[in-house]
Design a protein around this motif. Structure first.
Motif, PDB file in Angstrom:
ATOM      1  N   ALA A  44      -5.588   9.558 -10.963  1.00 50.76           N
ATOM      2  CA  ALA A  44      -5.089   8.181 -10.940  1.00 50.76           C
ATOM      3  C   ALA A  44      -3.669   8.145 -11.493  1.00 50.76           C
ATOM      4  N   PRO A  45      -2.844   7.241 -10.983  1.00 44.52           N
ATOM      5  CA  PRO A  45      -1.487   7.129 -11.508  1.00 44.52           C
ATOM      6  C   PRO A  45      -1.477   6.468 -12.883  1.00 44.52           C
ATOM      7  N   SER A  46      -0.393   6.614 -13.571  1.00 43.80           N
ATOM      8  CA  SER A  46      -0.151   5.882 -14.807  1.00 43.80           C
ATOM      9  C   SER A  46       0.308   4.485 -14.390  1.00 43.80           C
ATOM     10  N   VAL A  47      -0.329   3.443 -14.923  1.00 44.41           N
ATOM     11  CA  VAL A  47      -0.048   2.078 -14.482  1.00 44.41           C
ATOM     12  C   VAL A  47       0.451   1.221 -15.645  1.00 44.41           C
ATOM     13  N   VAL A  48       1.552   0.508 -15.392  1.00 42.04           N
ATOM     14  CA  VAL A  48       2.055  -0.492 -16.329  1.00 42.04           C
ATOM     15  C   VAL A  48       2.105  -1.814 -15.573  1.00 42.04           C
ATOM     16  N   ASP A  49       1.312  -2.781 -16.036  1.00 39.51           N
ATOM     17  CA  ASP A  49       1.302  -4.120 -15.425  1.00 39.51           C
ATOM     18  C   ASP A  49       1.981  -5.067 -16.403  1.00 39.51           C
ATOM     19  N   ALA A  50       3.240  -5.381 -16.134  1.00 42.01           N
ATOM     20  CA  ALA A  50       4.029  -6.229 -17.021  1.00 42.01           C
ATOM     21  C   ALA A  50       4.102  -7.662 -16.500  1.00 42.01           C
ATOM     22  N   GLY A  51       3.188  -8.027 -15.640  1.00 47.80           N
ATOM     23  CA  GLY A  51       3.197  -9.366 -15.060  1.00 47.80           C
ATOM     24  C   GLY A  51       1.876 -10.063 -15.290  1.00 47.80           C
ATOM     25  N   SER A  52       1.573 -11.013 -14.411  1.00 47.70           N
ATOM     26  CA  SER A  52       0.305 -11.735 -14.537  1.00 47.70           C
ATOM     27  C   SER A  52      -0.336 -11.898 -13.160  1.00 47.70           C
ATOM     28  N   GLY A  53      -1.654 -11.805 -13.147  1.00 50.11           N
ATOM     29  CA  GLY A  53      -2.396 -12.006 -11.911  1.00 50.11           C
ATOM     30  C   GLY A  53      -2.193 -10.923 -10.875  1.00 50.11           C
ATOM     31  N   ASN A  54      -1.744  -9.752 -11.288  1.00 50.52           N
ATOM     32  CA  ASN A  54      -1.535  -8.647 -10.348  1.00 50.52           C
ATOM     33  C   ASN A  54      -2.827  -7.875 -10.143  1.00 50.52           C
ATOM     34  N   ARG A  55      -2.990  -7.350  -8.953  1.00 43.68           N
ATOM     35  CA  ARG A  55      -4.153  -6.520  -8.607  1.00 43.68           C
ATOM     36  C   ARG A  55      -3.618  -5.138  -8.255  1.00 43.68           C
ATOM     37  N   ILE A  56      -4.007  -4.129  -9.038  1.00 43.20           N
ATOM     38  CA  ILE A  56      -3.523  -2.763  -8.838  1.00 43.20           C
ATOM     39  C   ILE A  56      -4.749  -1.852  -8.814  1.00 43.20           C
ATOM     40  N   GLU A  57      -5.038  -1.283  -7.642  1.00 43.58           N
ATOM     41  CA  GLU A  57      -6.263  -0.485  -7.520  1.00 43.58           C
ATOM     42  C   GLU A  57      -6.147   0.504  -6.375  1.00 43.58           C
ATOM     43  N   PRO A  58      -7.036   1.510  -6.385  1.00 42.58           N
ATOM     44  CA  PRO A  58      -6.993   2.478  -5.280  1.00 42.58           C
ATOM     45  C   PRO A  58      -7.420   1.832  -3.964  1.00 42.58           C
ATOM     46  N   LEU A  59      -6.805   2.289  -2.894  1.00 40.31           N
ATOM     47  CA  LEU A  59      -7.192   1.865  -1.568  1.00 40.31           C
ATOM     48  C   LEU A  59      -8.601   2.384  -1.307  1.00 40.31           C
ATOM     49  N   ASP A  60      -9.413   1.667  -0.573  1.00 39.67           N
ATOM     50  CA  ASP A  60     -10.792   2.093  -0.295  1.00 39.67           C
ATOM     51  C   ASP A  60     -10.852   3.554   0.090  1.00 39.67           C
ATOM     52  N   GLY A  61     -11.770   4.266  -0.512  1.00 38.14           N
ATOM     53  CA  GLY A  61     -11.970   5.674  -0.182  1.00 38.14           C
ATOM     54  C   GLY A  61     -11.001   6.610  -0.879  1.00 38.14           C
ATOM     55  N   ALA A  62     -10.133   6.089  -1.715  1.00 42.01           N
ATOM     56  CA  ALA A  62      -9.138   6.942  -2.367  1.00 42.01           C
ATOM     57  C   ALA A  62      -9.388   7.092  -3.860  1.00 42.01           C
TER      58      ALA A  62
ATOM     59  N   SER B 271       0.884  -1.167   0.000  1.00 49.05           N
ATOM     60  CA  SER B 271       0.000   0.000   0.000  1.00 49.05           C
ATOM     61  C   SER B 271       0.922   1.217   0.000  1.00 49.05           C
ATOM     62  N   ILE B 272       0.601   2.185  -0.867  1.00 48.24           N
ATOM     63  CA  ILE B 272       1.517   3.294  -1.098  1.00 48.24           C
ATOM     64  C   ILE B 272       0.768   4.593  -1.339  1.00 48.24           C
ATOM     65  N   GLY B 273       1.284   5.668  -0.756  1.00 48.17           N
ATOM     66  CA  GLY B 273       0.763   6.999  -1.001  1.00 48.17           C
ATOM     67  C   GLY B 273       1.498   7.594  -2.198  1.00 48.17           C
ATOM     68  N   LEU B 274       0.749   8.156  -3.140  1.00 48.73           N
ATOM     69  CA  LEU B 274       1.353   8.658  -4.371  1.00 48.73           C
ATOM     70  C   LEU B 274       1.178  10.156  -4.537  1.00 48.73           C
ATOM     71  N   ALA B 275       2.133  10.772  -5.175  1.00 46.66           N
ATOM     72  CA  ALA B 275       2.026  12.170  -5.575  1.00 46.66           C
ATOM     73  C   ALA B 275       1.166  12.236  -6.842  1.00 46.66           C
ATOM     74  N   SER B 276       0.614  13.373  -7.115  1.00 46.89           N
ATOM     75  CA  SER B 276      -0.163  13.567  -8.327  1.00 46.89           C
ATOM     76  C   SER B 276       0.721  13.317  -9.540  1.00 46.89           C
ATOM     77  N   GLY B 277       0.223  12.559 -10.506  1.00 41.76           N
ATOM     78  CA  GLY B 277       0.984  12.258 -11.708  1.00 41.76           C
ATOM     79  C   GLY B 277       1.985  11.123 -11.557  1.00 41.76           C
ATOM     80  N   ALA B 278       1.897  10.358 -10.496  1.00 42.09           N
ATOM     81  CA  ALA B 278       2.838   9.263 -10.234  1.00 42.09           C
ATOM     82  C   ALA B 278       2.652   8.119 -11.226  1.00 42.09           C
ATOM     83  N   THR B 279       3.652   7.245 -11.283  1.00 39.30           N
ATOM     84  CA  THR B 279       3.582   6.054 -12.121  1.00 39.30           C
ATOM     85  C   THR B 279       3.783   4.805 -11.271  1.00 39.30           C
ATOM     86  N   LEU B 280       3.060   3.741 -11.638  1.00 44.72           N
ATOM     87  CA  LEU B 280       3.203   2.434 -10.999  1.00 44.72           C
ATOM     88  C   LEU B 280       3.601   1.436 -12.082  1.00 44.72           C
ATOM     89  N   THR B 281       4.706   0.737 -11.869  1.00 40.85           N
ATOM     90  CA  THR B 281       5.143  -0.300 -12.793  1.00 40.85           C
ATOM     91  C   THR B 281       5.300  -1.583 -11.991  1.00 40.85           C
TER      92      THR B 281
END
Length: 129
Positions: free
Chosen positions: A107-125, A81-91
């Motif tokens: 929302a951050p820019s997201v690159v999912d280069a794997g399989s079965g990963n779950r990448i989403e905002p924390l509840d309420g965010a 779980s991570i706090g991000l700055a505006s315009g952040a990227t997740l790889t």
């Protein structure tokens, strides 16, 4: 003789750059701006203010507070779980990772280069539209 010529050429290039008002310096972020995590996760949140984060681990759980500029996650079965700055990227590479982020303005820019990963905002965010 060649070493002396190279030295003189280097001095000349830096001199011309200085006269023209240019600075010749590396553009890569300093080591202090990058937070690299490769060991077992701590039980306390890790502070990240205005840094890039790289995690190279398997089967770990990380809580990273602050406004991180980016996250690169390499590994399998991590929970982050991570706090991000505006315009952040997740790889994310690897598999079966869970990444939950907080950033309320966009929302951050997201690159999912794997399989079965779950990448989403924390509840309420969920970012505003």
């Amino acid at each position: 003789m060649i070493a002396v010529e190279r030295h003189s050429m280097t001095r000349m290039i830096f001199g011309i750059a200085a006269l023209l008002g240019f600075s010749i310096a590396p553009c890569a972020p300093s080591q202090a701006e990058i937070l690299i995590l490769q060991t077992a996760a701590e039980r306390q949140p890790i502070a990240c203010e205005d840094r890039d984060v790289v995690i190279r681990a398997d089967d770990q759980r990380y809580t990273i507070s602050g406004k991180c500029r980016s996250l690169i996650l390499e590994g399998d079965r991590n929970i982050v779980s991570i706090g991000l700055a505006s315009g952040a990227t997740l790889t994310v590479s690897g598999s079966q990772n869970q990444v939950y982020w907080t950033e309320r303005s966009q929302a951050p820019s997201v690159v999912d280069a794997g399989s079965g990963n779950r990448i989403e905002p924390l509840d309420g965010a969920r970012p505003r539209r």
